[in-house]
Design a protein around this motif. Structure first.
Motif, PDB file in Angstrom:
ATOM      1  N   GLU A  97       0.836  -1.202   0.000  1.00  0.00           N
ATOM      2  CA  GLU A  97       0.000   0.000   0.000  1.00  0.00           C
ATOM      3  C   GLU A  97       0.871   1.252   0.000  1.00  0.00           C
ATOM      4  O   GLU A  97       0.590   2.221  -0.723  1.00  0.00           O
ATOM      5  CB  GLU A  97      -0.926   0.032   1.217  1.00  0.00           C
ATOM      6  CG  GLU A  97      -1.772   1.306   1.251  1.00  0.00           C
ATOM      7  CD  GLU A  97      -2.459   1.574   2.578  1.00  0.00           C
ATOM      8  OE1 GLU A  97      -3.211   2.565   2.648  1.00  0.00           O
ATOM      9  OE2 GLU A  97      -2.239   0.816   3.539  1.00  0.00           O
ATOM     10  N   VAL A  98       1.913   1.236   0.805  1.00  0.00           N
ATOM     11  CA  VAL A  98       2.806   2.395   0.885  1.00  0.00           C
ATOM     12  C   VAL A  98       3.516   2.598  -0.448  1.00  0.00           C
ATOM     13  O   VAL A  98       3.606   3.722  -0.963  1.00  0.00           O
ATOM     14  CB  VAL A  98       3.820   2.216   2.029  1.00  0.00           C
ATOM     15  CG1 VAL A  98       4.867   3.326   1.998  1.00  0.00           C
ATOM     16  CG2 VAL A  98       3.100   2.193   3.372  1.00  0.00           C
ATOM     17  N   ARG A  99       4.014   1.504  -1.031  1.00  0.00           N
ATOM     18  CA  ARG A  99       4.701   1.622  -2.321  1.00  0.00           C
ATOM     19  C   ARG A  99       3.757   2.179  -3.385  1.00  0.00           C
ATOM     20  O   ARG A  99       4.156   3.008  -4.218  1.00  0.00           O
ATOM     21  CB  ARG A  99       5.247   0.260  -2.751  1.00  0.00           C
ATOM     22  CG  ARG A  99       6.225  -0.361  -1.750  1.00  0.00           C
ATOM     23  CD  ARG A  99       7.089  -1.432  -2.394  1.00  0.00           C
ATOM     24  NE  ARG A  99       6.330  -2.476  -3.054  1.00  0.00           N
ATOM     25  CZ  ARG A  99       6.072  -3.673  -2.535  1.00  0.00           C
ATOM     26  NH1 ARG A  99       6.497  -3.972  -1.307  1.00  0.00           N
ATOM     27  NH2 ARG A  99       5.407  -4.577  -3.210  1.00  0.00           N
ATOM     28  N   ALA A 100       2.500   1.743  -3.347  1.00  0.00           N
ATOM     29  CA  ALA A 100       1.521   2.239  -4.320  1.00  0.00           C
ATOM     30  C   ALA A 100       1.263   3.723  -4.121  1.00  0.00           C
ATOM     31  O   ALA A 100       1.224   4.504  -5.084  1.00  0.00           O
ATOM     32  CB  ALA A 100       0.216   1.453  -4.194  1.00  0.00           C
ATOM     33  N   PHE A 123       2.383   5.777 -12.486  1.00  0.00           N
ATOM     34  CA  PHE A 123       1.003   5.331 -12.295  1.00  0.00           C
ATOM     35  C   PHE A 123       0.840   3.849 -12.638  1.00  0.00           C
ATOM     36  O   PHE A 123       0.077   3.136 -11.970  1.00  0.00           O
ATOM     37  CB  PHE A 123       0.047   6.182 -13.131  1.00  0.00           C
ATOM     38  CG  PHE A 123      -0.025   7.623 -12.699  1.00  0.00           C
ATOM     39  CD1 PHE A 123      -0.136   7.962 -11.360  1.00  0.00           C
ATOM     40  CD2 PHE A 123       0.013   8.650 -13.632  1.00  0.00           C
ATOM     41  CE1 PHE A 123      -0.195   9.293 -10.948  1.00  0.00           C
ATOM     42  CE2 PHE A 123      -0.053   9.981 -13.241  1.00  0.00           C
ATOM     43  CZ  PHE A 123      -0.151  10.300 -11.896  1.00  0.00           C
ATOM     44  N   THR A 124       1.546   3.382 -13.670  1.00  0.00           N
ATOM     45  CA  THR A 124       1.450   1.954 -13.996  1.00  0.00           C
ATOM     46  C   THR A 124       2.089   1.111 -12.891  1.00  0.00           C
ATOM     47  O   THR A 124       1.585   0.032 -12.553  1.00  0.00           O
ATOM     48  CB  THR A 124       2.108   1.650 -15.352  1.00  0.00           C
ATOM     49  OG1 THR A 124       3.447   2.152 -15.377  1.00  0.00           O
ATOM     50  CG2 THR A 124       1.326   2.287 -16.485  1.00  0.00           C
ATOM     51  N   LEU A 125       3.195   1.607 -12.322  1.00  0.00           N
ATOM     52  CA  LEU A 125       3.793   0.934 -11.165  1.00  0.00           C
ATOM     53  C   LEU A 125       2.801   0.910 -10.011  1.00  0.00           C
ATOM     54  O   LEU A 125       2.647  -0.113  -9.324  1.00  0.00           O
ATOM     55  CB  LEU A 125       5.070   1.658 -10.748  1.00  0.00           C
ATOM     56  CG  LEU A 125       5.712   1.212  -9.428  1.00  0.00           C
ATOM     57  CD1 LEU A 125       6.133  -0.250  -9.493  1.00  0.00           C
ATOM     58  CD2 LEU A 125       6.905   2.104  -9.078  1.00  0.00           C
ATOM     59  N   ALA A 126       2.109   2.017  -9.799  1.00  0.00           N
ATOM     60  CA  ALA A 126       1.140   2.099  -8.706  1.00  0.00           C
ATOM     61  C   ALA A 126       0.017   1.087  -8.879  1.00  0.00           C
ATOM     62  O   ALA A 126      -0.456   0.501  -7.896  1.00  0.00           O
ATOM     63  CB  ALA A 126       0.567   3.512  -8.622  1.00  0.00           C
ATOM     64  N   VAL A 127      -0.423   0.869 -10.113  1.00  0.00           N
ATOM     65  CA  VAL A 127      -1.465  -0.138 -10.357  1.00  0.00           C
ATOM     66  C   VAL A 127      -0.990  -1.502  -9.884  1.00  0.00           C
ATOM     67  O   VAL A 127      -1.714  -2.238  -9.196  1.00  0.00           O
ATOM     68  CB  VAL A 127      -1.850  -0.181 -11.853  1.00  0.00           C
ATOM     69  CG1 VAL A 127      -2.741  -1.395 -12.144  1.00  0.00           C
ATOM     70  CG2 VAL A 127      -2.572   1.097 -12.265  1.00  0.00           C
ATOM     71  N   ARG A 128       0.245  -1.862 -10.239  1.00  0.00           N
ATOM     72  CA  ARG A 128       0.778  -3.174  -9.852  1.00  0.00           C
ATOM     73  C   ARG A 128       0.922  -3.292  -8.337  1.00  0.00           C
ATOM     74  O   ARG A 128       0.566  -4.316  -7.739  1.00  0.00           O
ATOM     75  CB  ARG A 128       2.131  -3.412 -10.532  1.00  0.00           C
ATOM     76  CG  ARG A 128       2.060  -3.531 -12.041  1.00  0.00           C
ATOM     77  CD  ARG A 128       3.346  -4.119 -12.615  1.00  0.00           C
ATOM     78  NE  ARG A 128       4.512  -3.292 -12.341  1.00  0.00           N
ATOM     79  CZ  ARG A 128       4.917  -2.291 -13.123  1.00  0.00           C
ATOM     80  NH1 ARG A 128       4.239  -1.990 -14.217  1.00  0.00           N
ATOM     81  NH2 ARG A 128       5.999  -1.599 -12.825  1.00  0.00           N
ATOM     82  N   PHE A 137      -9.270   0.341  -4.194  1.00  0.00           N
ATOM     83  CA  PHE A 137      -9.353   1.802  -4.113  1.00  0.00           C
ATOM     84  C   PHE A 137      -8.130   2.445  -4.755  1.00  0.00           C
ATOM     85  O   PHE A 137      -8.250   3.372  -5.569  1.00  0.00           O
ATOM     86  CB  PHE A 137      -9.467   2.232  -2.651  1.00  0.00           C
ATOM     87  CG  PHE A 137      -9.570   3.722  -2.464  1.00  0.00           C
ATOM     88  CD1 PHE A 137     -10.801   4.342  -2.437  1.00  0.00           C
ATOM     89  CD2 PHE A 137      -8.427   4.508  -2.322  1.00  0.00           C
ATOM     90  CE1 PHE A 137     -10.902   5.725  -2.279  1.00  0.00           C
ATOM     91  CE2 PHE A 137      -8.512   5.880  -2.166  1.00  0.00           C
ATOM     92  CZ  PHE A 137      -9.762   6.485  -2.142  1.00  0.00           C
ATOM     93  N   LEU A 138      -6.943   1.961  -4.405  1.00  0.00           N
ATOM     94  CA  LEU A 138      -5.719   2.556  -4.945  1.00  0.00           C
ATOM     95  C   LEU A 138      -5.497   2.174  -6.404  1.00  0.00           C
ATOM     96  O   LEU A 138      -4.955   2.969  -7.178  1.00  0.00           O
ATOM     97  CB  LEU A 138      -4.519   2.156  -4.093  1.00  0.00           C
ATOM     98  CG  LEU A 138      -4.474   2.776  -2.695  1.00  0.00           C
ATOM     99  CD1 LEU A 138      -3.273   2.258  -1.919  1.00  0.00           C
ATOM    100  CD2 LEU A 138      -4.440   4.301  -2.767  1.00  0.00           C
ATOM    101  N   VAL A 139      -5.896   0.971  -6.788  1.00  0.00           N
ATOM    102  CA  VAL A 139      -5.826   0.612  -8.209  1.00  0.00           C
ATOM    103  C   VAL A 139      -6.650   1.605  -9.021  1.00  0.00           C
ATOM    104  O   VAL A 139      -6.213   2.110 -10.062  1.00  0.00           O
ATOM    105  CB  VAL A 139      -6.330  -0.825  -8.449  1.00  0.00           C
ATOM    106  CG1 VAL A 139      -6.456  -1.099  -9.949  1.00  0.00           C
ATOM    107  CG2 VAL A 139      -5.390  -1.845  -7.821  1.00  0.00           C
ATOM    108  N   LEU A 140      -7.839   1.920  -8.532  1.00  0.00           N
ATOM    109  CA  LEU A 140      -8.723   2.848  -9.242  1.00  0.00           C
ATOM    110  C   LEU A 140      -8.159   4.264  -9.266  1.00  0.00           C
ATOM    111  O   LEU A 140      -8.285   4.977 -10.269  1.00  0.00           O
ATOM    112  CB  LEU A 140     -10.106   2.831  -8.592  1.00  0.00           C
ATOM    113  CG  LEU A 140     -10.910   1.561  -8.888  1.00  0.00           C
ATOM    114  CD1 LEU A 140     -12.019   1.373  -7.861  1.00  0.00           C
ATOM    115  CD2 LEU A 140     -11.490   1.610 -10.294  1.00  0.00           C
ATOM    116  N   ASP A 141      -7.528   4.673  -8.178  1.00  0.00           N
ATOM    117  CA  ASP A 141      -6.886   5.986  -8.156  1.00  0.00           C
ATOM    118  C   ASP A 141      -5.826   6.058  -9.257  1.00  0.00           C
ATOM    119  O   ASP A 141      -5.771   7.016 -10.045  1.00  0.00           O
ATOM    120  CB  ASP A 141      -6.254   6.226  -6.783  1.00  0.00           C
ATOM    121  CG  ASP A 141      -5.793   7.665  -6.571  1.00  0.00           C
ATOM    122  OD1 ASP A 141      -5.826   8.464  -7.531  1.00  0.00           O
ATOM    123  OD2 ASP A 141      -5.396   7.997  -5.443  1.00  0.00           O
ATOM    124  N   ALA A 142      -4.981   5.033  -9.330  1.00  0.00           N
ATOM    125  CA  ALA A 142      -3.920   5.021 -10.336  1.00  0.00           C
ATOM    126  C   ALA A 142      -4.488   4.937 -11.751  1.00  0.00           C
ATOM    127  O   ALA A 142      -4.000   5.613 -12.668  1.00  0.00           O
ATOM    128  CB  ALA A 142      -2.975   3.852 -10.071  1.00  0.00           C
TER     129      ALA A 142
END
Length: 270
Positions: A97-100, A123-128, A137-142
């Motif tokens: 979660e923190v890395r995202a 952002f693509t890194l954040a999705v992963r 929630f964070l996948v959708l944010d990214a």
């Protein structure tokens, strides 16, 4: 006593995410400076309590608040310091979660600096990372940030986010549907497909009415009215803008549309 096995240990990557409702309570996007003060205090309190995961998450939000104040260099320094919260832990030991969240905020800073080609990899890194954390929630944010910044692929990213919302029940997560449909509407509108855009804008209104804030409801309806003007349905557009003006008389975007819709119309004296 038997030694603990790997099954007994808590996987640091999949720790329970920090409560988004807590983060929401600390945010005031209309006052980034005060928000930064609250997140700094929250990060300090979490550090004093020995909860590095929460401390790191609050620190990412501090960085975002600094970025909104156009303090990009300070915000970047704050994000660079997140790893130190975990006392030199390796990459895989930092909660996903923190890395995202770090990747999302780095991407936002780059996007705000008009560097979308550098923001997209973040952002693509954040999705992963968010997927590894199990955080829809964070996948959708990214994904919504990718839909805003990855030129030529906006509709693909928005569609992926909309698909991810299927079957979700959490109202806060479902709120992402507003931004996804709204932004997709503008992609279609600006691409000369106003009819298709109207469908997206109307869907954004439906979701905003169920899960969104009053601000999101206002913006979603404004976009419907603006699209109606493009389609030549000016009477409907004006009716909707006048209704919005009744709710927020000082909204400059509404007033600008009313002026555009009434320019050249005959008056009683004409």
């Amino acid at each position: 006593m038997d030694a603990p096995t790997s099954r007994d240990r808590v996987d640091p990557v999949r720790l329970e995410p920090v409560d988004q409702a807590l983060i929401d309570r600390l945010w005031d996007f209309g006052d980034a400076e005060s928000s930064a003060e609250r997140f700094r205090a929250a990060a300090d309190a979490a550090g004093a309590a020995g909860t590095p995961h929460e401390q790191a998450v609050m620190t990412t939000q501090l960085a975002r608040a600094l970025g909104l104040q156009e303090l990009a260099e300070e915000a970047t320094d704050v994000l660079d310091g997140v790893a130190a919260i975990f006392d030199g832990a390796g990459h895989d030991e930092v909660p996903a979660e923190v890395r995202a969240r770090v990747a999302i905020e780095r991407g936002r800073l780059l996007a705000a600096d008009d560097r979308p080609t550098q923001a997209v990899p973040e952002f693509t890194l954040a999705v992963r990372e968010a997927a590894q954390a199990g955080s829809a929630f964070l996948v959708l944010d990214a994904l919504h940030m990718l839909a805003l910044n990855d030129a030529g692929h906006e509709e693909e990213w928005a569609a992926e986010g909309i698909d991810l919302l299927e079957g979700r029940r959490d109202p806060r997560t479902l709120r992402w549907g507003i931004a996804l449909h709204h932004n997709l509407g503008w992609v279609k509108h600006d691409g000369g497909r106003a009819g298709a855009a109207l469908v997206e804008f109307e869907r954004a209104v439906e979701i905003a009415d169920r899960y969104g804030s009053s601000e999101q409801q206002q913006v979603a309806r404004w976009s419907v009215a603006r699209c109606l003007r493009t389609l030549g349905r000016t009477d409907e557009a004006l009716e909707l803008q006048l209704a919005l003006a009744g709710l927020r008389p000082d909204d400059p975007y509404v007033q600008a549309e009313i002026e555009a819709l009434t320019a050249g119309r005959p008056t009683i004296d004409a």
